[in-house]
Design a protein around this motif. Sequence first.
Motif, mmCIF file in Angstrom:
data_model
loop_
_atom_site.group_PDB
_atom_site.id
_atom_site.type_symbol
_atom_site.label_atom_id
_atom_site.label_comp_id
_atom_site.label_asym_id
_atom_site.label_seq_id
_atom_site.Cartn_x
_atom_site.Cartn_y
_atom_site.Cartn_z
ATOM 1 N N ASP A 176 10.742 0.051 64.098
ATOM 2 C CA ASP A 176 10.050 -0.406 63.256
ATOM 3 C C ASP A 176 10.153 0.049 61.880
ATOM 4 N N THR A 177 9.867 1.245 61.937
ATOM 5 C CA THR A 177 9.706 2.164 60.614
ATOM 6 C C THR A 177 11.155 1.943 59.979
ATOM 7 N N GLN A 178 12.327 1.826 60.362
ATOM 8 C CA GLN A 178 13.625 1.780 59.993
ATOM 9 C C GLN A 178 13.475 0.155 59.244
ATOM 10 N N ARG A 179 13.092 -0.729 59.975
ATOM 11 C CA ARG A 179 13.076 -2.172 59.393
ATOM 12 C C ARG A 179 12.133 -2.187 58.162
ATOM 13 N N ALA A 180 10.987 -1.480 58.104
ATOM 14 C CA ALA A 180 10.186 -1.304 56.938
ATOM 15 C C ALA A 180 10.806 -0.688 55.681
ATOM 16 N N MET A 181 11.553 0.440 56.082
ATOM 17 C CA MET A 181 12.323 1.160 55.158
ATOM 18 C C MET A 181 13.301 0.159 54.330
ATOM 19 N N MET A 182 14.081 -0.441 55.257
ATOM 20 C CA MET A 182 15.252 -1.209 54.479
ATOM 21 C C MET A 182 14.690 -2.459 53.697
ATOM 22 N N SER A 184 11.570 -2.986 52.476
ATOM 23 C CA SER A 184 10.909 -2.475 51.375
ATOM 24 C C SER A 184 11.776 -2.131 50.212
ATOM 25 N N PHE A 185 12.797 -1.313 50.571
ATOM 26 C CA PHE A 185 13.637 -0.635 49.609
ATOM 27 C C PHE A 185 14.598 -1.943 48.831
ATOM 28 N N GLN A 186 14.928 -2.756 49.836
ATOM 29 C CA GLN A 186 15.860 -4.022 49.208
ATOM 30 C C GLN A 186 14.953 -4.853 48.223
ATOM 31 N N GLU A 187 14.029 -5.356 49.017
ATOM 32 C CA GLU A 187 13.323 -6.362 48.281
ATOM 33 C C GLU A 187 12.778 -5.801 46.823
ATOM 34 N N SER A 188 12.434 -4.618 46.726
ATOM 35 C CA SER A 188 11.678 -3.916 45.675
ATOM 36 C C SER A 188 12.825 -3.562 44.558
ATOM 37 N N ASN A 189 14.079 -3.689 44.957
ATOM 38 C CA ASN A 189 15.202 -3.165 44.014
ATOM 39 C C ASN A 189 15.269 -1.440 44.085
ATOM 40 N N GLY A 190 14.696 -1.036 44.986
ATOM 41 C CA GLY A 190 14.708 0.508 45.129
ATOM 42 C C GLY A 190 13.587 1.159 44.775
ATOM 43 N N THR A 191 12.466 0.271 44.300
ATOM 44 C CA THR A 191 11.258 0.842 43.640
ATOM 45 C C THR A 191 10.124 1.251 44.547
ATOM 46 N N VAL A 192 10.271 0.858 45.825
ATOM 47 C CA VAL A 192 9.444 0.843 46.933
ATOM 48 C C VAL A 192 9.900 1.110 48.294
ATOM 49 N N LEU A 193 9.242 2.343 48.944
ATOM 50 C CA LEU A 193 10.059 2.746 50.020
ATOM 51 C C LEU A 193 8.731 2.978 51.332
ATOM 52 N N SER A 194 8.604 1.938 51.957
ATOM 53 C CA SER A 194 7.516 1.865 52.908
ATOM 54 C C SER A 194 7.853 2.011 54.430
ATOM 55 N N THR A 195 7.053 2.854 55.334
ATOM 56 C CA THR A 195 7.488 3.097 56.768
ATOM 57 C C THR A 195 6.588 2.285 57.641
ATOM 58 N N ASN A 196 5.748 1.235 56.945
ATOM 59 C CA ASN A 196 4.634 0.631 57.758
ATOM 60 C C ASN A 196 5.072 -0.939 57.937
ATOM 61 N N TRP A 197 5.626 -1.385 59.031
ATOM 62 C CA TRP A 197 6.118 -2.512 59.182
ATOM 63 C C TRP A 197 4.956 -3.458 59.196
ATOM 64 N N SER A 198 3.872 -3.178 59.901
ATOM 65 C CA SER A 198 2.986 -4.126 59.773
ATOM 66 C C SER A 198 2.319 -4.577 58.386
ATOM 67 N N SER A 202 5.423 -9.091 57.051
ATOM 68 C CA SER A 202 5.276 -10.500 56.942
ATOM 69 C C SER A 202 5.280 -11.160 55.532
ATOM 70 N N LYS A 203 5.452 -9.968 54.275
ATOM 71 C CA LYS A 203 5.507 -10.623 52.977
ATOM 72 C C LYS A 203 6.609 -9.937 52.220
ATOM 73 N N LYS A 204 6.775 -10.478 51.116
ATOM 74 C CA LYS A 204 7.897 -10.031 50.204
ATOM 75 C C LYS A 204 7.367 -8.763 49.218
ATOM 76 N N VAL A 205 8.218 -7.834 49.234
ATOM 77 C CA VAL A 205 7.769 -6.626 48.761
ATOM 78 C C VAL A 205 8.278 -6.774 47.131
ATOM 79 N N GLU A 206 7.068 -6.809 46.404
ATOM 80 C CA GLU A 206 7.462 -6.995 44.810
ATOM 81 C C GLU A 206 8.092 -5.562 44.214
#
Length: 220
Positions: A176-182, A184-198, A202-206
């Motif tokens: 889950d942490t790996q999914r959250a990292m990938m 958040s990093f991809q959708e935010s164009n590398g500006t956000v790195l989250s480890t919290n899948w919950s 369920s939303k797009k990372v801006e």
Amino acid sequence: MGSNEAGRYRYQWYQSYDWISVEVFVKGTKEKPDDAVVTKFEAKRFILRVEDGHEDGPYELNVALADEIVAGESKVERLSTKVELRLRKREAGRQWPGLEQGGDKVSATRTMADSSQPAAAANASDQETVKGKKKSPKDWAALDAELDELEKDEKPEGEAALQALFKDIYGKADPDTQRAMMKSFQESNGTVLSTNWSEVGSKKVEVQPPDGMEAKKYEH
């Protein structure tokens, strides 16, 4: 991340939003003259040639790539334990299915890369087998342990340090942490790195650019 033990030296690859990184574990290149380590980057190929003093001649890694790179912005860094090639993706954000052209489609972050090998590396491997020098799994394990010890003495800086931190966190994380990292990093164009899948599942990372900077949409 993918790895390959074909030929004289082991190498592995991984990718981020903008880059493909290929690490070739050739020791001692940092102290060699510039003309002993030669790289050539093309739109869908890279060639690495190292004068390593081997009796069979120079080592060459010649890879036809699965996707396009920007040759003029790609680069190489020589370290005491390896040579690292940084290939700028032609299309930022595109996830490559594998490193090599025509390889099996695999997850480019965690599973094995295409197992095919360049002709030069294959020939070197065959020659070593004939001479009874082919490395056994035990030999590779010993080499990996030695490289790990040497790499501990190298302190990456700048973007290399960020990549090393990302790999370390990702490698030790649960799915889950790996999914959250990938995500958040991809959708935010590398500006956000989250480890919290919950939080991000369920939303797009801006995109969240640094203060004082403005995010611009990438245009082809």
